[in-house]
Design a protein around this motif. Structure first.
Motif, short mmCIF file in Angstrom:
data_model
loop_
_atom_site.label_atom_id
_atom_site.label_comp_id
_atom_site.label_asym_id
_atom_site.label_seq_id
_atom_site.Cartn_x
_atom_site.Cartn_y
_atom_site.Cartn_z
N PRO A 537 0.83 -1.22 0.00
CA PRO A 537 0.00 0.00 0.00
C PRO A 537 0.86 1.26 0.00
N ARG A 538 0.30 2.33 -0.58
CA ARG A 538 1.00 3.60 -0.72
C ARG A 538 0.28 4.72 0.02
N VAL A 539 1.06 5.75 0.36
CA VAL A 539 0.46 7.01 0.83
C VAL A 539 0.29 7.90 -0.40
N ALA A 540 -0.26 9.10 -0.19
CA ALA A 540 -0.60 9.98 -1.32
C ALA A 540 0.62 10.32 -2.17
N SER A 541 1.80 10.41 -1.55
CA SER A 541 3.01 10.77 -2.30
C SER A 541 3.55 9.63 -3.15
N GLY A 542 2.98 8.42 -2.97
CA GLY A 542 3.45 7.27 -3.72
C GLY A 542 4.42 6.40 -2.95
N LYS A 543 4.83 6.86 -1.75
CA LYS A 543 5.73 6.05 -0.93
C LYS A 543 4.96 4.92 -0.26
N ILE A 544 5.68 3.85 0.05
CA ILE A 544 5.07 2.72 0.75
C ILE A 544 4.57 3.19 2.11
N ASP A 545 3.36 2.77 2.47
CA ASP A 545 2.73 3.19 3.72
C ASP A 545 3.24 2.30 4.86
N ARG A 546 4.34 2.71 5.45
CA ARG A 546 4.99 1.91 6.49
C ARG A 546 4.11 1.75 7.73
N ARG A 547 3.48 2.85 8.14
CA ARG A 547 2.65 2.80 9.34
C ARG A 547 1.47 1.85 9.17
N CYS A 548 0.85 1.89 7.99
CA CYS A 548 -0.28 1.00 7.72
C CYS A 548 0.15 -0.47 7.77
N LEU A 549 1.27 -0.77 7.12
CA LEU A 549 1.78 -2.14 7.11
C LEU A 549 2.12 -2.61 8.52
N ARG A 550 2.74 -1.73 9.30
CA ARG A 550 3.09 -2.08 10.68
C ARG A 550 1.83 -2.40 11.48
N ASP A 551 0.81 -1.54 11.36
CA ASP A 551 -0.42 -1.75 12.12
C ASP A 551 -1.10 -3.06 11.72
N MET A 552 -1.13 -3.35 10.40
CA MET A 552 -1.73 -4.60 9.94
C MET A 552 -0.96 -5.80 10.46
N HIS A 553 0.38 -5.69 10.46
CA HIS A 553 1.20 -6.82 10.90
C HIS A 553 1.00 -7.09 12.40
N ILE A 554 0.91 -6.01 13.17
CA ILE A 554 0.67 -6.18 14.61
C ILE A 554 -0.64 -6.91 14.85
N GLU A 555 -1.68 -6.54 14.08
CA GLU A 555 -2.97 -7.22 14.21
C GLU A 555 -2.85 -8.69 13.85
N GLU A 556 -2.08 -8.98 12.80
CA GLU A 556 -1.94 -10.36 12.34
C GLU A 556 -1.09 -11.21 13.28
N LEU A 557 -0.28 -10.56 14.09
CA LEU A 557 0.52 -11.31 15.06
C LEU A 557 -0.29 -11.71 16.29
N LYS A 558 -1.49 -11.14 16.38
CA LYS A 558 -2.42 -11.58 17.42
C LYS A 558 -2.97 -12.95 17.02
N PRO A 559 -3.69 -13.65 17.88
CA PRO A 559 -4.11 -15.02 17.58
C PRO A 559 -4.72 -15.26 16.22
N ALA A 560 -5.57 -14.32 15.72
CA ALA A 560 -6.21 -14.52 14.42
C ALA A 560 -5.39 -13.85 13.33
N ASN A 561 -4.97 -14.61 12.32
CA ASN A 561 -4.20 -14.07 11.20
C ASN A 561 -5.08 -13.87 9.98
N SER A 562 -4.69 -12.96 9.11
CA SER A 562 -5.43 -12.73 7.88
C SER A 562 -4.47 -12.52 6.73
N GLU A 563 -4.95 -12.70 5.52
CA GLU A 563 -4.11 -12.52 4.33
C GLU A 563 -3.92 -11.04 4.02
N CYS A 564 -2.82 -10.74 3.29
CA CYS A 564 -2.53 -9.35 2.91
C CYS A 564 -3.57 -8.86 1.92
#
Length: 564
Positions: A537-564
């Motif tokens: 995923p990207r932010v408006a400038s076109g850079k990779i959205d690091r914060r979004c990916l981090r937040d999603m990964h933290i959620e996926e490290l909880k007991p229930a995992n989901s696909e990207c």
């Protein structure tokens, strides 16, 4: 003037051992301890004694022993290796007694000690050697084996430490027993002394250049902090008298690597004037550490939250309160509030303290101690006497007290810049203010609160890891299209390295880890890998959205995992 400021004024008044004056340093005015040592060489020579200094695995060396061996090594560095003032000499080994011997020898003849990360792999070592133009390297067998994989190795004069016979290296034992006096060399306080490496937000680590003055300002500033926290009414009290009492002599456990600013400065170099004894561990192990603490009556441990947390957990688990401990210092990352509270419960006599500092500030910045820390566990304390701190907005404008912004710092202990990196210097300094990359605010009482990071850094167990460095290594793999690194919460280490990877190949996690082993030090290799089958995923400038990916990964490290 409040009570703290009044006490600082007494401690640093004219005629005091900690008298402060403003002096010209590198074109600007800074606070300086005019009655203290003016170089590291003076620090070493003024504190020679027959007190035990460095203990390792049954070996014991006094302050005089270490200096005598350092004098011989310094003589041989000059005579047989051609080392001149300003030359860079690398130290790369475990925390052996040869570490302080090498540091004393190099800095006492005006050369620059390049403290290389002993966890680095060959490619990381090659970059640092090329960047700093090292001519001589003092290293142990494990580090030498990595260096010998490099084409650069043929250009190095290698001094081996605790190795077998090597045709291409000179054993240090043959250089430290010649009984030669320390060569006469004139050293200016503003001469470069040490290069320590710090991970930036992108690419390779940067070499932070510290002068003798930078380092000594930090050491003596800690002494002022110590006197402030004693809360003694006698303004003429002398710290050296306190430490001369056998019951008050400190014994420190060296649990952090000496290539780290806290290990080198806060443990090793701060020991000289206090005549502290240091017991060095081969590697960190909480059970072994507890045995040493009880057996040797260790009084202080300074380490990352992971280290002090391990001791707390071990004490709770075994009902051993390690009662000789008088203080447990933190550094490298923030402690969890629960750990601050538990130190006093699990370790019967240990007082917790912590602070904020960086490699670029020579480890000092702010500090907080004892009950004040327990009552303000999320604060990093108040500013050291040789520094100023403030916050700025995105345009670099100073903000009013209490407003959040990027933390900036200036003063005597701040480095002059990065070795051979004018680009990084331009990015990191606003006039004489250093941009820390931390988001913080300073309250009305002067307490610092660090709330976020601006720079793309992961702080794992007190070690800074640049996200860009991890990403660069991953993108060397032909099957990886995109990669994004970030930190995720880890109960013991503070943060663990995690990555999201976009690939259109069937790439296994194990294959990625194996690929990275020769490219990154073990502590930088991701603990958590998240595979994605589409563009990140990207932010408006076109850079990779690091914060979004981090937040999603933290959620996926909880007991229930989901696909990207």
């Amino acid at each position: 003037m409040n009570k703290r400021q009044a006490k600082i004024s007494r401690i640093t008044a004219e005629g005091s051992p900690w008298e402060i004056q403003e002096v010209e340093t590198r074109g600007g005015k800074n606070k300086w301890f005019v009655n203290g040592p003016q170089s590291l060489r003076e620090l070493f020579e003024e504190n020679l004694s027959d007190e035990t200094f460095f203990v390792y695995n049954g070996e014991q060396y006094t302050y005089r022993d270490i200096y005598k061996k350092a004098s011989s090594l310094a003589y041989q560095l000059q005579r047989t290796h051609g080392v001149k003032p300003g030359d860079r000499v690398a130290i790369c080994m475990r925390n052996y007694p040869e570490w302080p011997i090498a540091l004393e020898a190099i800095t006492s003849i005006g050369a620059i000690a390049v403290a290389m990360n002993a966890w680095w792999q060959s490619e990381e070592m090659e970059y640092a050697l090329n960047l700093t133009g090292v001519t001589v390297m003092i290293a142990d067998d494990e580090r030498i084996s990595r260096v010998m994989k490099l084409s650069r190795a043929t250009d190095l004069k290698i001094i081996s430490v605790r190795c077998g016979v090597l045709d291409f290296a000179t054993p240090i034992e043959s250089l430290i027993e010649s009984n030669e006096p320390m060569p006469p060399v004139s050293i200016n306080p503003d001469d470069d002394a040490v290069i320590l490496f710090t991970s930036g937000s992108t690419g390779h680590p940067k070499g932070s250049v510290s002068s003798h003055r930078n380092i000594l300002a930090a050491l003596l500033s800690w002494e002022v902090d110590f006197l402030l926290n004693l809360n003694l009414p006698d303004s003429h009290f002398r710290m050296e008298e306190f430490f001369s009492e056998p019951a008050n002599r400190e014994i420190a456990l060296l649990a952090m690597p000496l290539f780290h600013v806290n290990g080198m400065h806060a443990v090793l170099l701060s020991a000289y004037r206090q005549q502290r004894m240091i017991i060095s561990m081969y590697k960190w192990d909480p059970e072994v550490a507890a045995e040493i603490i009880d057996r040797e009556k260790v009084t202080t441990v300074l380490g990352t939250p992971a280290i002090t947390g391990d001791l707390v957990e071990y004490a709770k688990r075994t009902n051993r309160n390690l009662k000789s401990l008088r203080s447990t210092g933190g550094g490298g990352a923030a402690r969890a509030t629960s750990q601050v509270e538990e130190i006093g419960k699990a370790l019967e006599n240990a007082v917790p303290f912590t602070g904020w500092g960086m490699t670029e500030t020579n480890s000092i910045g702010t500090g907080i101690y004892g009950q004040e820390y327990v009552e303000n566990p999320t604060s990093s304390g108040k500013c050291s006497v040789v520094l100023e701190i403030a916050t700025v907005d995105e345009g670099g404008n100073l903000l009013p007290q209490g407003e959040r912004g990027e933390l900036v710092v200036r003063g005597t202990s701040v480095i002059r810049g990065y070795w051979n990196r004018p680009d990084a210097n331009k990015e990191s300094f606003i006039d004489d203010w250093f941009r820390t990359g931390d988001i913080a605010f300073i309250d009305e009482l002067g307490y610092l609160f660090v709330v976020d990071r601006l720079k793309q850094l992961i702080i794992r167990g007190g070690e800074n890891i640049g996200c860009g460095e991890v990403e660069d290594a991953l993108l060397d793999h032909s099957a990886i299209i995109e990669a994004c690194a970030y930190g995720v919460p880890d109960q013991r280490l503070g943060e663990a390295v995690a990555v999201s990877i976009y690939t259109d190949s069937d790439l296994a996690d194990e294959a990625i880890l194996q690929f990275l082993k020769s490219r990154l030090a073990q502590f930088k290799i991701p603990q958590h890998i998240r595979m994605c089958a589409s563009q990140l995923p990207r932010v408006a400038s076109g850079k990779i959205d690091r914060r979004c990916l981090r937040d999603m990964h933290i959620e996926e490290l909880k007991p229930a995992n989901s696909e990207c």
